[in-house]
Design an enzyme around this catalytic site. Structure first.
Site, PDB file in Angstrom:
ATOM      1  N   GLY A 129      16.991 -12.296  18.941  1.00 60.21           N
ATOM      2  CA  GLY A 129      18.296 -12.873  18.614  1.00 60.21           C
ATOM      3  C   GLY A 129      18.602 -12.719  17.139  1.00 60.21           C
ATOM      4  O   GLY A 129      18.495 -13.679  16.371  1.00 60.21           O
ATOM      5  N   SER A 131      21.337  -9.974  15.847  1.00 63.33           N
ATOM      6  CA  SER A 131      22.733  -9.577  15.631  1.00 63.33           C
ATOM      7  C   SER A 131      23.710 -10.639  16.119  1.00 63.33           C
ATOM      8  O   SER A 131      23.456 -11.340  17.097  1.00 63.33           O
ATOM      9  CB  SER A 131      23.035  -8.275  16.381  1.00 63.33           C
ATOM     10  N   SER A 163      19.489  -7.674  24.160  1.00 71.17           N
ATOM     11  CA  SER A 163      18.915  -6.939  25.290  1.00 71.17           C
ATOM     12  C   SER A 163      18.140  -7.894  26.191  1.00 71.17           C
ATOM     13  O   SER A 163      17.355  -8.720  25.711  1.00 71.17           O
ATOM     14  CB  SER A 163      17.974  -5.842  24.793  1.00 71.17           C
ATOM     15  N   GLU A 247       8.426  -3.282  15.012  1.00 72.96           N
ATOM     16  CA  GLU A 247       9.644  -2.920  15.729  1.00 72.96           C
ATOM     17  C   GLU A 247      10.040  -1.463  15.515  1.00 72.96           C
ATOM     18  O   GLU A 247      10.684  -0.858  16.363  1.00 72.96           O
ATOM     19  CB  GLU A 247      10.795  -3.844  15.284  1.00 72.96           C
ATOM     20  N   GLU A 363      21.743   4.664   8.603  1.00 74.48           N
ATOM     21  CA  GLU A 363      22.212   4.443   7.227  1.00 74.48           C
ATOM     22  C   GLU A 363      21.413   3.299   6.594  1.00 74.48           C
ATOM     23  O   GLU A 363      20.992   3.382   5.438  1.00 74.48           O
ATOM     24  CB  GLU A 363      23.710   4.105   7.216  1.00 74.48           C
TER      25      GLU A 363
HETATM   26  C1  LIG Z   1      21.201  -0.624  23.047  1.00 78.27           C
HETATM   27  C2  LIG Z   1      21.217  -1.666  21.967  1.00 78.27           C
HETATM   28  C3  LIG Z   1      20.400  -2.769  22.105  1.00 78.27           C
HETATM   29  C4  LIG Z   1      20.419  -3.765  21.113  1.00 78.27           C
HETATM   30  N1  LIG Z   1      19.607  -4.868  21.302  1.00 78.27           N
HETATM   31  C5  LIG Z   1      19.654  -5.865  20.383  1.00 78.27           C
HETATM   32  C6  LIG Z   1      18.873  -7.047  20.595  1.00 78.27           C
HETATM   33  O1  LIG Z   1      18.161  -7.188  21.587  1.00 78.27           O
HETATM   34  N2  LIG Z   1      18.959  -8.046  19.669  1.00 78.27           N
HETATM   35  C7  LIG Z   1      19.732  -7.928  18.560  1.00 78.27           C
HETATM   36  O2  LIG Z   1      19.723  -8.853  17.753  1.00 78.27           O
HETATM   37  N3  LIG Z   1      20.492  -6.815  18.331  1.00 78.27           N
HETATM   38  C8  LIG Z   1      20.465  -5.790  19.222  1.00 78.27           C
HETATM   39  N4  LIG Z   1      21.237  -4.659  19.031  1.00 78.27           N
HETATM   40  C9  LIG Z   1      22.159  -4.626  17.889  1.00 78.27           C
HETATM   41  C10 LIG Z   1      21.772  -3.667  16.789  1.00 78.27           C
HETATM   42  O3  LIG Z   1      20.675  -4.147  16.054  1.00 78.27           O
HETATM   43  C11 LIG Z   1      23.037  -3.502  15.916  1.00 78.27           C
HETATM   44  O4  LIG Z   1      23.988  -2.810  16.691  1.00 78.27           O
HETATM   45  C12 LIG Z   1      22.769  -2.738  14.646  1.00 78.27           C
HETATM   46  O5  LIG Z   1      21.959  -3.503  13.793  1.00 78.27           O
HETATM   47  C13 LIG Z   1      24.083  -2.357  13.921  1.00 78.27           C
HETATM   48  O6  LIG Z   1      24.872  -3.476  13.738  1.00 78.27           O
HETATM   49  P1  LIG Z   1      26.426  -3.454  14.152  1.00 78.27           P
HETATM   50  O7  LIG Z   1      26.501  -2.985  15.566  1.00 78.27           O
HETATM   51  O8  LIG Z   1      26.993  -4.795  13.830  1.00 78.27           O
HETATM   52  O9  LIG Z   1      27.099  -2.345  13.259  1.00 78.27           O
HETATM   53  P2  LIG Z   1      27.653  -2.467  11.702  1.00 78.27           P
HETATM   54  O10 LIG Z   1      26.655  -3.259  10.965  1.00 78.27           O
HETATM   55  O11 LIG Z   1      29.034  -3.051  11.833  1.00 78.27           O
HETATM   56  O12 LIG Z   1      27.676  -1.015  11.296  1.00 78.27           O
HETATM   57  C14 LIG Z   1      28.720  -0.096  11.645  1.00 78.27           C
HETATM   58  C15 LIG Z   1      28.456   1.208  10.926  1.00 78.27           C
HETATM   59  O13 LIG Z   1      28.509   1.016   9.503  1.00 78.27           O
HETATM   60  C16 LIG Z   1      27.314   1.463   8.897  1.00 78.27           C
HETATM   61  N5  LIG Z   1      26.929   0.561   7.801  1.00 78.27           N
HETATM   62  C17 LIG Z   1      26.893  -0.800   7.822  1.00 78.27           C
HETATM   63  N6  LIG Z   1      26.461  -1.288   6.641  1.00 78.27           N
HETATM   64  C18 LIG Z   1      26.214  -0.206   5.855  1.00 78.27           C
HETATM   65  C19 LIG Z   1      25.723  -0.051   4.516  1.00 78.27           C
HETATM   66  N7  LIG Z   1      25.397  -1.109   3.774  1.00 78.27           N
HETATM   67  N8  LIG Z   1      25.566   1.204   4.039  1.00 78.27           N
HETATM   68  C20 LIG Z   1      25.877   2.283   4.790  1.00 78.27           C
HETATM   69  N9  LIG Z   1      26.357   2.209   6.071  1.00 78.27           N
HETATM   70  C21 LIG Z   1      26.509   0.979   6.589  1.00 78.27           C
HETATM   71  C22 LIG Z   1      26.260   1.395  10.001  1.00 78.27           C
HETATM   72  O14 LIG Z   1      25.201   2.306   9.748  1.00 78.27           O
HETATM   73  C23 LIG Z   1      27.068   1.787  11.231  1.00 78.27           C
HETATM   74  O15 LIG Z   1      27.152   3.178  11.336  1.00 78.27           O
HETATM   75  C24 LIG Z   1      21.240  -3.648  19.979  1.00 78.27           C
HETATM   76  C25 LIG Z   1      22.068  -2.517  19.855  1.00 78.27           C
HETATM   77  C26 LIG Z   1      22.068  -1.547  20.830  1.00 78.27           C
HETATM   78  C27 LIG Z   1      22.958  -0.359  20.665  1.00 78.27           C
END
Ligand SMILES: Cc1cc2nc3c(=O)[nH]c(=O)nc-3n(C[C@H](O)[C@H](O)[C@H](O)COP(=O)(O)OP(=O)(O)OC[C@H]3O[C@@H](n4cnc5c(N)ncnc54)[C@H](O)[C@@H]3O)c2cc1C
Length: 376
Positions: A129, A131, A163, A247, A363
């Site tokens: 938990g 994101s 997940s 991880e 990134e």
């Molecule tokens: C299949 C799947 C399973 C998942 N399971 C879990 C889970 O079990 N538990 C959990 O907690 N999370 C989970 N996640 C979430 C995952 O950890 C997040 O999607 C990931 O950390 C990216 O966060 P975001 O989606 O909010 O994207 P954002 O943080 O909004 O990013 C969007 C884009 O901007 C870029 N970006 C953001 N900040 C920067 C920066 N400072 N510099 C350069 N580029 C940047 C990112 O690289 C990305 O391309 C899962 C995701 C997927 C796809």
């Protein structure tokens, strides 16, 4: 100042060969289980329980908590065989990989005795938990809060992309136990929250392939007892960071498209075209390199080290590899490709976009690597 990376060559122990044969024999007996080689898809409590009976869940943990006291390198052999076969490992994966080790490191004795044995029996499954809506990469900006009340903490807020929340028993949730301050990493804590709490709501989210593997989870005045706080309140950030070596470095970070490579090899047999042969050579060379790096990190984890920069590098390179495999295999498809091969490729194409997002985007990993090298 520039600091180097450390990937010492590690040789798998002699016991690994026998163990590998044992796992393969077990997998040969288990027919009809295998959806694909992505660790995140294919959850089967029954399969996890069969593995647990062999001592392959929590296998590095102390025997007094139900573990088998095997080494990280032996665990490596088991996990890579399971992934290469496409076994449905998702149910126990998170608890085995990181929630259990987290409790071993920061949990109380009472927590270890209560939570670890059911994990090693394949009966208790965990979710991550971290994101939240609007907060993925910038984890320090989480807003889910826990306020101290008599006997525990009252949690309000929401987690997203969780997940397995619809199948699992507990979430290790990172929450704010103090308001955000100038030190963005202060005031966070990790709580164990049961999905069976009536004030927890789990809502499925469909992925690109039309499956509901992840969810949004809502907390509405959820009372978490004091004995379900992991470690010291306020120490959440340090603890979350310590999970990352586990991880980010394992074979699940580069084997998610492995079945595509295996099926390509089967398909072309001993008569590949020049183009196919060149691609197979490239794929195998990359796989071998990533595997050696990943085994090296498993060796460091065995020694109790925290190779977070090396783990981030493996994840960045490994995710890039596993994401691109279906794309670069597609143009060299044999003309008479079998329906089975096309289904495997199709499945990988639909899942591949998530490989470079989950567990930290490329990134973000590049930023971690640059910082670890002293470049920023
Ligand atoms: C299949 C799947 C399973 C998942 N399971 C879990 C889970 O079990 N538990 C959990 O907690 N999370 C989970 N996640 C979430 C995952 O950890 C997040 O999607 C990931 O950390 C990216 O966060 P975001 O989606 O909010 O994207 P954002 O943080 O909004 O990013 C969007 C884009 O901007 C870029 N970006 C953001 N900040 C920067 C920066 N400072 N510099 C350069 N580029 C940047 C990112 O690289 C990305 O391309 C899962 C995701 C997927 C796809």
């Amino acid at each position: 100042m520039f600091q180097g990376l450390n990937f010492e060559p590690v040789v798998l122990p002699e016991t690994a060969d026998a163990l590998r044969k044992e796992v393969r024999a077990f997998l040969d007996e288990e027919t009809g289980w295998f959806p694909n080689s992505d660790f995140n898809t294919g959850a089967s409590a029954e399969f996890s329980q069969r593995l647990a009976k062999r001592g392959w869940v929590g296998m590095t943990w102390p025997k007094k908590y139900g573990g088998s006291e095997r080494s990280f390198l032996e665990r490596y052999v088991v996990t890579e065989e399971l992934l290469a076969a496409g076994a449905p490992v998702a149910a126990h994966w998170i608890a085995d990989r990181q929630s259990g080790p987290l409790l071993l490191k920061f949990g109380t004795e009472e927590q270890r005795q209560r939570f670890l044995p059911p994990i090693t029996r394949g009966e208790s499954f965990f979710s991550i938990g971290m994101s939240e809506p609007d907060t993925g990469s910038d984890l320090a900006s989480i807003r889910t809060s826990a306020v101290k009340v008599d006997g525990g903490w009252l949690v309000n807020g929401s987690k997203i992309w969780t997940s397995g929340a619809h199948l699992n028993h507990y979430m290790v949730a990172l929450v704010r136990t103090e308001p955000a301050s100038e030190n963005r990493h202060a005031g966070m804590s990790q709580l164990l929250i049961g999905f069976d709490d009536p004030n927890v709501t789990v809502r499925g989210i469909k992925n690109l392939a039309g499956e509901s593997d992840f969810n949004q989870v809502f907390f509405d005045d959820v009372l978490v007892p004091d004995d379900q706080v992991i470690g010291e309140p306020g120490n959440g950030w340090v603890q979350v960071i310590s999970e990352l070596g586990y991880e980010r470095s394992g074979p699940e970070r580069f084997l998610s498209s492995f079945l595509v490579i295996q099926e390509l090899l089967r398909e072309v047999g001993s008569n590949p075209t020049d183009e196919q042969a060149a691609l197979i050579g490239k794929l195998v060379a990359e796989l071998v390199t990533l595997r050696r790096m990943s085994i090296s990190v498993a060796g460091m984890l065995e020694e109790g080290k925290a190779p977070n920069t090396e783990a981030a590098l493996i994840k960045e390179l490994g995710n890039t590899f596993e994401r691109i495999v279906p794309e670069i295999v597609r143009p060299v498809l044999p003309q008479d490709a079998s329906a089975h091969f096309l289904a495997t490729l199709n499945d990988a194409i639909l899942h591949a976009p998530s490989f470079t997002l989950r567990g930290g985007t490329r990134e973000i990993l590049r930023g971690v690597i640059a910082r670890g090298l002293g470049l920023r």
